[in-house]
Scaffold this active site. Structure first.
Site, PDB file in Angstrom:
ATOM      1  N   LYS A 108      44.929  32.786  29.353  1.00 31.52           N
ATOM      2  CA  LYS A 108      44.309  34.044  28.911  1.00 31.52           C
ATOM      3  C   LYS A 108      45.111  34.689  27.771  1.00 31.52           C
ATOM      4  O   LYS A 108      44.525  35.221  26.828  1.00 31.52           O
ATOM      5  CB  LYS A 108      44.121  35.005  30.092  1.00 31.52           C
ATOM      6  CG  LYS A 108      43.001  34.581  31.035  1.00 31.52           C
ATOM      7  CD  LYS A 108      41.646  34.579  30.337  1.00 31.52           C
ATOM      8  CE  LYS A 108      40.536  33.950  31.139  1.00 31.52           C
ATOM      9  NZ  LYS A 108      39.309  33.757  30.373  1.00 31.52           N
ATOM     10  N   GLY A 157      27.434  31.035  36.032  1.00 31.92           N
ATOM     11  CA  GLY A 157      28.595  31.539  36.767  1.00 31.92           C
ATOM     12  C   GLY A 157      28.450  32.993  37.177  1.00 31.92           C
ATOM     13  O   GLY A 157      27.384  33.600  37.018  1.00 31.92           O
ATOM     14  N   GLN A 158      29.543  33.563  37.681  1.00 31.21           N
ATOM     15  CA  GLN A 158      29.492  34.922  38.243  1.00 31.21           C
ATOM     16  C   GLN A 158      29.043  35.948  37.195  1.00 31.21           C
ATOM     17  O   GLN A 158      28.183  36.777  37.456  1.00 31.21           O
ATOM     18  CB  GLN A 158      30.870  35.321  38.807  1.00 31.21           C
ATOM     19  CG  GLN A 158      30.799  36.603  39.637  1.00 31.21           C
ATOM     20  CD  GLN A 158      32.135  37.318  39.785  1.00 31.21           C
ATOM     21  OE1 GLN A 158      33.106  37.018  39.099  1.00 31.21           O
ATOM     22  NE2 GLN A 158      32.197  38.260  40.699  1.00 31.21           N
ATOM     23  N   GLY A 196      28.455  28.871  30.217  1.00 27.24           N
ATOM     24  CA  GLY A 196      28.796  29.257  31.590  1.00 27.24           C
ATOM     25  C   GLY A 196      27.767  30.228  32.145  1.00 27.24           C
ATOM     26  O   GLY A 196      28.085  31.151  32.888  1.00 27.24           O
ATOM     27  N   TYR A 217      46.314  30.249  34.761  1.00 26.01           N
ATOM     28  CA  TYR A 217      45.199  31.103  34.345  1.00 26.01           C
ATOM     29  C   TYR A 217      45.696  32.146  33.340  1.00 26.01           C
ATOM     30  O   TYR A 217      45.106  32.334  32.268  1.00 26.01           O
ATOM     31  CB  TYR A 217      44.619  31.787  35.590  1.00 26.01           C
ATOM     32  CG  TYR A 217      43.452  32.694  35.323  1.00 26.01           C
ATOM     33  CD1 TYR A 217      42.196  32.179  35.040  1.00 26.01           C
ATOM     34  CD2 TYR A 217      43.597  34.075  35.391  1.00 26.01           C
ATOM     35  CE1 TYR A 217      41.118  33.007  34.812  1.00 26.01           C
ATOM     36  CE2 TYR A 217      42.520  34.918  35.164  1.00 26.01           C
ATOM     37  CZ  TYR A 217      41.284  34.376  34.881  1.00 26.01           C
ATOM     38  OH  TYR A 217      40.217  35.209  34.662  1.00 26.01           O
ATOM     39  N   ILE A 225      26.555  23.316  32.568  1.00 27.60           N
ATOM     40  CA  ILE A 225      26.998  21.922  32.688  1.00 27.60           C
ATOM     41  C   ILE A 225      26.219  21.260  33.822  1.00 27.60           C
ATOM     42  O   ILE A 225      25.793  21.944  34.762  1.00 27.60           O
ATOM     43  CB  ILE A 225      28.529  21.810  32.960  1.00 27.60           C
ATOM     44  CG1 ILE A 225      28.952  22.718  34.115  1.00 27.60           C
ATOM     45  CG2 ILE A 225      29.344  22.074  31.698  1.00 27.60           C
ATOM     46  CD1 ILE A 225      30.343  22.471  34.621  1.00 27.60           C
TER      47      ILE A 225
HETATM   48  N1  SER Z   1      39.083  37.695  38.906  1.00 31.12           N
HETATM   49  C1  SER Z   1      40.001  36.783  38.289  1.00 31.12           C
HETATM   50  C2  SER Z   1      40.763  36.027  39.289  1.00 31.12           C
HETATM   51  O1  SER Z   1      40.995  36.558  40.350  1.00 31.12           O
HETATM   52  C3  SER Z   1      40.958  37.512  37.422  1.00 31.12           C
HETATM   53  O2  SER Z   1      40.418  37.747  36.188  1.00 31.12           O
HETATM   54  O3  SER Z   1      41.178  34.951  39.020  1.00 31.12           O
END
Ligand code: SER
Length: 317
Positions: free
Chosen positions: A147, A11-12, A8, A143, A35
């Site tokens: 996690k 990414g950010q 990744g 999400y 990717i």
């Molecule tokens: N920054 C993430 C989100 O807002 C949280 O870890 O999904």
């Protein structure tokens, strides 16, 4: 830590962490995994090797780990919270099947693994003020589910197989380099782009909604420091609360308006992101990270706002 694979890497977090590690470890090999469709460009492409590494493809991961004699894997592939609500099965596949691919390779090849957790690993029953390190984690978002499972599976591989897994629970991350994609805390980045361009900002999160936030340089330092910490001092592993600042949209609006007086903001609350934000901590207690590996942020709200405006003016104007 010498030869590192960043999964990744465009990414950010990955785009900045890859560059930081390349500067920090000139003797090592820092491989930018990506990717197709998210290829590295410019300095990221030219400053070191890159490889197609799809986290859901175990053979690709194994091949790259073997080829570059990788000792540490930063697993930064993930769908953020709002996108994961729209694509829950895809989020599960990337976050969970991807993680187990990495952990299995790490077990065979002896790699250390960092997979970030998040404020998203908490839920509505979690104490919202000074959220303790060890507390109730019953998130309702996909999400968050991935996690919590990431934390548990990472600890499992450490306890059962001795894999050196470590991680932190990141707050919302703010940076001027790569935009986040589809998170609940994204407003705290997007607001700066609008303000610097002289546009009105439409805020999707309601006034009064406090969340932990962090400026990217501190987040990168945390990702490095946790992997270099003395293991004998670690009571916890996956994952450590880390905090730097906590604010709500009005606090940030006022801090920007102090520097850009013409800045205007109005609210159009997005119910999906608001429900997620309401279930997350207002402010985490990070005393275990401070005690066990010396975590200490350097950017508070004012320093972050000054630096964001300075850098976005250079980038956008
Ligand atoms: N920054 C993430 C989100 O807002 C949280 O870890 O999904």
């Amino acid at each position: 830590m010498k030869n590192v694979l960043i999964i990744g890497s465009t990414g950010q977090i990955g785009s900045e962490l890859t560059m930081k590690l390349r500067r920090m470890l000139p003797e090592g090999t820092i491989v930018a995994g990506y990717i197709p469709g998210a290829e590295p460009k410019g300095e990221l492409l030219e400053s070191g090797p890159s490889a197609v590494v799809d986290v859901t493809n175990g053979a690709q991961i194994a091949e790259t780990v073997e080829k570059y004699k990788i000792d540490t894997i930063y697993n930064l592939a993930a769908l953020l919270s709002a996108v994961a609500e729209r694509k829950p099965l895809m989020a599960w596949n990337i976050q969970m099947n991807g993680l187990i691919n990495i952990l299995e390779i790490a077990r065979e090849k002896g790699c250390a693994v960092f997979t970030p957790s998040s404020i998203g690993s908490f839920g509505p029953e979690t104490p919202h003020q000074n959220t303790p390190q060890d507390t109730i984690q019953r998130p309702r978002s996909m999400y968050g589910v991935t996690k919590v499972a990431t934390e548990l599976l990472s600890d499992y591989y450490h306890n059962k197989y001795g894999v050196d897994t470590r991680s932190v629970r990141f707050p919302g991350l703010i940076s001027h380099i790569t935009l986040p994609g589809g998170g609940t805390t994204d407003y705290a980045v997007e607001i700066f782009y609008a303000a610097v361009k002289g546009e009105e900002f439409v805020c999707p999160i309601a006034a009064g909604t406090y969340m932990d936030m962090m400026y990217m340089p501190d987040a990168l330092q945390a990702a490095v420091d946790i992997m270099q910490a003395d293991p004998t001092r670690l009571v916890h592993r996956n994952s450590f609360n880390i905090a730097a600042m906590s604010f709500e949209p009005e606090t940030l609006r006022a801090a920007i308006a102090k520097r850009i007086p013409s800045f205007r903001m109005r609210y159009e609350v997005d119910p999906v992101r608001q429900a997620i934000a309401d279930s997350w901590p207002d402010k985490m207690d990070d005393s275990c990270a401070r005690a066990e590996w010396g975590w200490k942020p350097t950017f508070g709200l004012d320093e972050m706002v000054d630096d964001m405006i300075l850098n976005l003016r250079k980038k956008l104007l």
